[in-house]
Write an enzyme that holds these catalytic residues in place. Sequence first.
Site, PDB file in Angstrom:
ATOM      1  N   ASP A   6       0.512  -8.292   3.036  1.00  0.00           N
ATOM      2  CA  ASP A   6      -0.883  -8.077   3.728  1.00  0.00           C
ATOM      3  C   ASP A   6      -2.263  -8.897   3.255  1.00  0.00           C
ATOM      4  O   ASP A   6      -2.528  -8.976   1.907  1.00  0.00           O
ATOM      5  CB  ASP A   6      -0.940  -6.207   3.646  1.00  0.00           C
ATOM      6  CG  ASP A   6      -2.800  -6.369   4.047  1.00  0.00           C
ATOM      7  OD1 ASP A   6      -3.183  -7.339   4.526  1.00  0.00           O
ATOM      8  OD2 ASP A   6      -2.851  -4.951   4.087  1.00  0.00           O
ATOM      9  N   ASN A  10      -4.413  -9.898   3.711  1.00  0.00           N
ATOM     10  CA  ASN A  10      -5.935  -9.569   4.349  1.00  0.00           C
ATOM     11  C   ASN A  10      -7.247 -10.260   5.013  1.00  0.00           C
ATOM     12  O   ASN A  10      -7.992 -10.577   4.418  1.00  0.00           O
ATOM     13  CB  ASN A  10      -6.540  -8.582   3.500  1.00  0.00           C
ATOM     14  CG  ASN A  10      -6.531  -6.629   3.515  1.00  0.00           C
ATOM     15  OD1 ASN A  10      -7.021  -6.195   4.513  1.00  0.00           O
ATOM     16  ND2 ASN A  10      -5.850  -6.215   2.498  1.00  0.00           N
ATOM     17  N   ASP A  59      -1.977   2.081  10.440  1.00  0.00           N
ATOM     18  CA  ASP A  59      -2.560   1.214  11.076  1.00  0.00           C
ATOM     19  C   ASP A  59      -1.964  -0.770  11.041  1.00  0.00           C
ATOM     20  O   ASP A  59      -2.793  -1.521  11.788  1.00  0.00           O
ATOM     21  CB  ASP A  59      -4.511   0.877  10.282  1.00  0.00           C
ATOM     22  CG  ASP A  59      -4.100   1.191   8.623  1.00  0.00           C
ATOM     23  OD1 ASP A  59      -3.098   0.809   7.732  1.00  0.00           O
ATOM     24  OD2 ASP A  59      -5.138   1.321   8.886  1.00  0.00           O
ATOM     25  N   GLU A  99       0.936  -1.280  -0.057  1.00  0.00           N
ATOM     26  CA  GLU A  99      -0.178   0.296  -0.046  1.00  0.00           C
ATOM     27  C   GLU A  99       0.918   1.114   0.025  1.00  0.00           C
ATOM     28  O   GLU A  99       1.179   1.957   0.899  1.00  0.00           O
ATOM     29  CB  GLU A  99      -0.608   0.217   1.217  1.00  0.00           C
ATOM     30  CG  GLU A  99      -2.288   0.690   0.663  1.00  0.00           C
ATOM     31  CD  GLU A  99      -3.306   0.420   1.932  1.00  0.00           C
ATOM     32  OE1 GLU A  99      -4.725   1.388   1.636  1.00  0.00           O
ATOM     33  OE2 GLU A  99      -3.189   0.077   2.596  1.00  0.00           O
ATOM     34  N   TYR A 112       0.696  -7.731  -2.101  1.00  0.00           N
ATOM     35  CA  TYR A 112      -0.900  -6.786  -1.421  1.00  0.00           C
ATOM     36  C   TYR A 112      -2.320  -7.422  -1.976  1.00  0.00           C
ATOM     37  O   TYR A 112      -2.699  -7.266  -2.687  1.00  0.00           O
ATOM     38  CB  TYR A 112      -0.630  -5.712  -1.426  1.00  0.00           C
ATOM     39  CG  TYR A 112      -1.997  -4.479  -1.070  1.00  0.00           C
ATOM     40  CD1 TYR A 112      -2.446  -5.081   0.483  1.00  0.00           C
ATOM     41  CD2 TYR A 112      -2.322  -3.387  -1.423  1.00  0.00           C
ATOM     42  CE1 TYR A 112      -3.337  -4.088   1.206  1.00  0.00           C
ATOM     43  CE2 TYR A 112      -3.005  -2.350  -1.263  1.00  0.00           C
ATOM     44  CZ  TYR A 112      -3.896  -2.886   0.164  1.00  0.00           C
ATOM     45  OH  TYR A 112      -5.510  -2.207   0.922  1.00  0.00           O
TER      46      TYR A 112
END
Length: 265
Positions: free
Chosen positions: A155, A157, A251, A41, A116
């Site tokens: 990541d 997710n 985050d 990101e 990602y």
Amino acid sequence: IIHYTCMKVITYNVNGVRAAINKGFVDWLKATHADVICLQEIKAMKSQIPVSLFEDLGYHTYWHSAEKKGYSGTAILTKHAPLQVVYGYEPSYNQTDEEGRVLRIDLPNISIMSVYMPSGTREERISFKMDWMIRFYAYIEALQKTQPNLLIGGDYNICHQPIDIHNPKSNAKTSGFLPEERGWLTQFIELGFVDTFRHFNKEPEHYSWWSQRLGARARNVGWRIDYVLASPEAMPLVKDAFIWPNVLGSDHCPVGVTVTIPHRG
């Protein structure tokens, strides 16, 4: 004679590399002595990134930006010059990567990928996410034949198990913890991959992402969605795995492994 190089490999969703730089990312990176850092990101084109900040610390930098400005994208910073860099998928695989989600470097005796995976926060993106993961699974299954020593940091997710999320029951119908997403990750791991952090640490309440609402991070109401997965051939090289929840600036927090790479000298 076989020599060994000890390397620290970190993955970190920085939620915008320019924002991260403004929050002290470069000083943090300097202090970590990381050999390889996979970013997700990045939300920037290479022309928008002050690359010299990283080159001055001794990193070779590779940026795989999304075609859409200010969105998605991956990068790898490495102190070891790669033998090869693959942006997106192998050319022979005939798959495009407009969102800049897959980037790999091949070093002697190990390949490291920054990935990602899509988030399914909007209804129409859940089917996109599942389609993307099916294609990624097939790609990695094929890639293992040519690049067996593989670390996939990124990541994902997805929280894999109830231990990986603070509120498993209330999130049972939330993207990131849906049964079909978790089932996919189980199948993916069954290609032979090892969840490096869980291999070394079976304790609950270790997370890598926190909502920016309601003081979730201060209360450690989090999700573990960032992983370094190691192929069966690479796993013997992995000596330790860690999560650094006290690193602020995104985050997400950094997640990583220490590996020992053999080479003849």
